[in-house]
Write a protein that holds these residues in place. Structure first.
Motif: not given
Length: 96
Positions: A81-96
């Motif tokens: 398991v790897t925790a993920l977080c939103r990347h500041p360059s994403t263009i997708h609003d649903d990448d929380r």
């Protein structure tokens, strides 16, 4: 919270084929239930292995643990398991 979950399945030698078919069917049903709920957001096969890489969207580490332990194939899995977080360059609003 988003998590990348890598699941490798190892079938023990001599495992009952009919029992394995039942476990696979139950696993598919549970996966689809979690997918419909928006919890299991993505799944990809790993080429050449009985494995997948998935993205889960859950409220906490404990919630993810509770979900993973309900999977019918869980006793046969090695999980990373790897925790993920939103990347500041994403263009997708649903990448929380």
């Amino acid at each position: 919270m988003l998590f990348k979950v890598e699941m490798d399945i190892t079938i023990p030698p001599g495992f009952d084929p009919d029992g394995l078919d039942r476990l696979k069917a139950a696993e598919k049903a549970r996966f689809q239930e979690l997918q419909r709920a928006g919890t299991w957001r993505h799944i990809w096969r790993v080429v050449g292995r009985y494995a997948n890489v998935s993205i889960f969207d859950v409220e906490s580490n404990a919630h993810l643990h509770d979900i993973l332990t309900t999977l019918p194939l869980y006793p046969l899995m090695t999980i990373t398991v790897t925790a993920l977080c939103r990347h500041p360059s994403t263009i997708h609003d649903d990448d929380r």
